[in-house]
Write a protein that holds these residues in place. Sequence first.
Motif, PDB file in Angstrom:
ATOM      1  N   MET A 120     -22.116  22.087  62.419  1.00 23.81           N
ATOM      2  CA  MET A 120     -22.032  21.729  63.814  1.00 23.81           C
ATOM      3  C   MET A 120     -22.288  22.981  64.637  1.00 23.81           C
ATOM      4  SD  MET A 120     -18.762  20.140  65.797  1.00 23.81           S
ATOM      5  CE  MET A 120     -17.723  20.726  64.544  1.00 23.81           C
ATOM      6  N   GLU A 121     -23.317  22.969  65.431  1.00 26.67           N
ATOM      7  CA  GLU A 121     -23.670  24.116  66.247  1.00 26.67           C
ATOM      8  C   GLU A 121     -23.376  23.797  67.694  1.00 26.67           C
ATOM      9  OE1 GLU A 121     -27.771  24.804  65.575  1.00 26.67           O
ATOM     10  OE2 GLU A 121     -27.436  25.760  63.658  1.00 26.67           O
ATOM     11  N   ASN A 122     -22.841  24.769  68.410  1.00 28.58           N
ATOM     12  CA  ASN A 122     -22.621  24.523  69.821  1.00 28.58           C
ATOM     13  C   ASN A 122     -23.879  24.864  70.604  1.00 28.58           C
ATOM     14  OD1 ASN A 122     -22.682  27.282  70.248  1.00 28.58           O
ATOM     15  ND2 ASN A 122     -20.466  27.480  70.272  1.00 28.58           N
ATOM     16  N   ALA A 127     -14.075  29.127  71.693  1.00 30.95           N
ATOM     17  CA  ALA A 127     -13.118  28.712  70.660  1.00 30.95           C
ATOM     18  C   ALA A 127     -12.332  27.482  71.111  1.00 30.95           C
ATOM     19  CB  ALA A 127     -12.171  29.863  70.333  1.00 30.95           C
ATOM     20  N   LYS A 128     -11.921  27.446  72.385  1.00 30.85           N
ATOM     21  CA  LYS A 128     -11.214  26.272  72.922  1.00 30.85           C
ATOM     22  C   LYS A 128     -12.100  25.034  72.835  1.00 30.85           C
ATOM     23  CE  LYS A 128      -8.284  28.324  76.467  1.00 30.85           C
ATOM     24  NZ  LYS A 128      -8.073  28.388  77.923  1.00 30.85           N
ATOM     25  N   ALA A 129     -13.360  25.195  73.215  1.00 24.64           N
ATOM     26  CA  ALA A 129     -14.294  24.070  73.183  1.00 24.64           C
ATOM     27  C   ALA A 129     -14.480  23.566  71.756  1.00 24.64           C
ATOM     28  CB  ALA A 129     -15.632  24.472  73.782  1.00 24.64           C
ATOM     29  N   GLN A 130     -14.542  24.477  70.812  1.00 23.33           N
ATOM     30  CA  GLN A 130     -14.700  24.098  69.410  1.00 23.33           C
ATOM     31  C   GLN A 130     -13.498  23.287  68.925  1.00 23.33           C
ATOM     32  OE1 GLN A 130     -17.504  24.604  67.803  1.00 23.33           O
ATOM     33  NE2 GLN A 130     -16.782  23.608  65.969  1.00 23.33           N
ATOM     34  N   ILE A 131     -12.308  23.690  69.337  1.00 21.49           N
ATOM     35  CA  ILE A 131     -11.087  22.959  68.971  1.00 21.49           C
ATOM     36  C   ILE A 131     -11.122  21.548  69.547  1.00 21.49           C
ATOM     37  CG2 ILE A 131      -8.590  22.874  69.343  1.00 21.49           C
ATOM     38  CD1 ILE A 131      -8.653  25.984  69.128  1.00 21.49           C
ATOM     39  N   VAL A 132     -11.563  21.422  70.802  1.00 14.03           N
ATOM     40  CA  VAL A 132     -11.647  20.101  71.434  1.00 14.03           C
ATOM     41  C   VAL A 132     -12.641  19.225  70.678  1.00 14.03           C
ATOM     42  CG1 VAL A 132     -12.363  18.876  73.533  1.00 14.03           C
ATOM     43  CG2 VAL A 132     -10.964  20.936  73.707  1.00 14.03           C
ATOM     44  N   VAL A 133     -13.786  19.786  70.328  1.00 17.49           N
ATOM     45  CA  VAL A 133     -14.802  19.024  69.595  1.00 17.49           C
ATOM     46  C   VAL A 133     -14.238  18.548  68.263  1.00 17.49           C
ATOM     47  CG1 VAL A 133     -17.036  19.195  68.421  1.00 17.49           C
ATOM     48  CG2 VAL A 133     -16.779  20.122  70.709  1.00 17.49           C
ATOM     49  N   GLU A 134     -13.543  19.414  67.557  1.00 15.60           N
ATOM     50  CA  GLU A 134     -12.974  19.042  66.257  1.00 15.60           C
ATOM     51  C   GLU A 134     -11.906  17.962  66.388  1.00 15.60           C
ATOM     52  OE1 GLU A 134     -11.721  22.725  64.514  1.00 15.60           O
ATOM     53  OE2 GLU A 134     -13.783  23.413  64.219  1.00 15.60           O
ATOM     54  N   LYS A 135     -11.090  18.023  67.430  1.00 17.85           N
ATOM     55  CA  LYS A 135     -10.057  17.002  67.635  1.00 17.85           C
ATOM     56  C   LYS A 135     -10.675  15.656  67.986  1.00 17.85           C
ATOM     57  CE  LYS A 135      -6.191  19.908  68.995  1.00 17.85           C
ATOM     58  NZ  LYS A 135      -5.286  20.298  70.078  1.00 17.85           N
ATOM     59  N   GLU A 178     -11.730  19.518  80.553  1.00 23.57           N
ATOM     60  CA  GLU A 178     -12.077  20.700  81.358  1.00 23.57           C
ATOM     61  C   GLU A 178     -12.535  21.871  80.488  1.00 23.57           C
ATOM     62  OE1 GLU A 178      -7.742  22.794  82.021  1.00 23.57           O
ATOM     63  OE2 GLU A 178      -8.342  21.182  83.366  1.00 23.57           O
ATOM     64  N   ASN A 179     -12.265  21.781  79.184  1.00 19.65           N
ATOM     65  CA  ASN A 179     -12.625  22.857  78.264  1.00 19.65           C
ATOM     66  C   ASN A 179     -13.974  22.661  77.578  1.00 19.65           C
ATOM     67  OD1 ASN A 179     -10.211  24.316  78.668  1.00 19.65           O
ATOM     68  ND2 ASN A 179      -9.154  22.877  77.332  1.00 19.65           N
ATOM     69  N   ILE A 180     -14.698  21.603  77.942  1.00 25.34           N
ATOM     70  CA  ILE A 180     -16.012  21.367  77.342  1.00 25.34           C
ATOM     71  C   ILE A 180     -17.033  21.088  78.441  1.00 25.34           C
ATOM     72  CG2 ILE A 180     -15.090  20.525  75.154  1.00 25.34           C
ATOM     73  CD1 ILE A 180     -15.799  17.684  76.082  1.00 25.34           C
ATOM     74  N   ASN A 181     -18.295  21.180  78.080  1.00 26.04           N
ATOM     75  CA  ASN A 181     -19.355  20.796  79.010  1.00 26.04           C
ATOM     76  C   ASN A 181     -20.160  19.646  78.385  1.00 26.04           C
ATOM     77  OD1 ASN A 181     -21.039  22.062  77.128  1.00 26.04           O
ATOM     78  ND2 ASN A 181     -21.187  23.934  78.328  1.00 26.04           N
ATOM     79  N   GLN A 182     -21.224  19.246  79.036  1.00 26.97           N
ATOM     80  CA  GLN A 182     -21.995  18.093  78.567  1.00 26.97           C
ATOM     81  C   GLN A 182     -22.571  18.308  77.171  1.00 26.97           C
ATOM     82  OE1 GLN A 182     -24.955  16.977  81.453  1.00 26.97           O
ATOM     83  NE2 GLN A 182     -23.436  16.201  82.896  1.00 26.97           N
ATOM     84  N   CYS A 183     -22.962  19.515  76.878  1.00 30.24           N
ATOM     85  CA  CYS A 183     -23.547  19.811  75.574  1.00 30.24           C
ATOM     86  C   CYS A 183     -22.514  19.646  74.452  1.00 30.24           C
ATOM     87  CB  CYS A 183     -24.121  21.216  75.582  1.00 30.24           C
ATOM     88  SG  CYS A 183     -25.267  21.534  74.263  1.00 30.24           S
ATOM     89  N   HIS A 184     -21.294  20.097  74.710  1.00 24.30           N
ATOM     90  CA  HIS A 184     -20.228  19.915  73.720  1.00 24.30           C
ATOM     91  C   HIS A 184     -19.915  18.425  73.533  1.00 24.30           C
ATOM     92  CE1 HIS A 184     -19.358  24.147  74.938  1.00 24.30           C
ATOM     93  NE2 HIS A 184     -19.291  24.256  73.632  1.00 24.30           N
ATOM     94  N   TYR A 185     -19.927  17.690  74.641  1.00 26.11           N
ATOM     95  CA  TYR A 185     -19.655  16.255  74.544  1.00 26.11           C
ATOM     96  C   TYR A 185     -20.725  15.565  73.699  1.00 26.11           C
ATOM     97  CZ  TYR A 185     -18.489  11.494  75.699  1.00 26.11           C
ATOM     98  OH  TYR A 185     -18.146  10.172  75.602  1.00 26.11           O
TER      99      TYR A 185
END
Length: 168
Positions: free
Chosen positions: A1-3, A51-59, A75-82
């Motif tokens: 998984m790449e951000n 790192a916060k965004a990665q945790i949100v993605v994993e959860k 609030e810790n992610i953007n459209q790309c992470h979503y």
Amino acid sequence: MENCAVKNAKLRQHPKSPSPKLTRKNLPKRAQNYSKEQLLHALKKKKECTAKAQIVVEKCIEKEVEESQFLSSLENINQCHYQDIVEERAIIKLCGYPLCPEELKQIPKKQFHISLQTNKVYDITERKNFCSNNCFKASNYLKVQLLTSPLWLRDVEDIPEFKLLKIE
């Protein structure tokens, strides 16, 4: 998984050219006036936010995601992470909408759908990641609300209140 940052960095790399030595002249104009401490602080903040965004993605890849926890973590992610969340859930055969626990059962093999009613051809690549049209619409409704700015600049921005479409 790449951000998103990793994907963008890979696109900018030139395989045969050696990476130039990092100097003040190589930095963006805005960053050239910063002190070394300010630059280090900015890099540290960027790492923490990623790192916060990665945790949100994993959860959000888990089958059961609580609505309140999900809304507070947006609030810790953007459209790309979503988009990463949607794609990762689809890979493990879960509906791409994080609040939907349904599994993907019959995934169409085709890329296009021809509507005989409207005489149009539709690309269903994104739609295949969801169990229903309702989940697809709810996901897109949420995605357009997400900020597109870099995560480490969020402290100077107003974070909107995210709203969800109710799935029927």
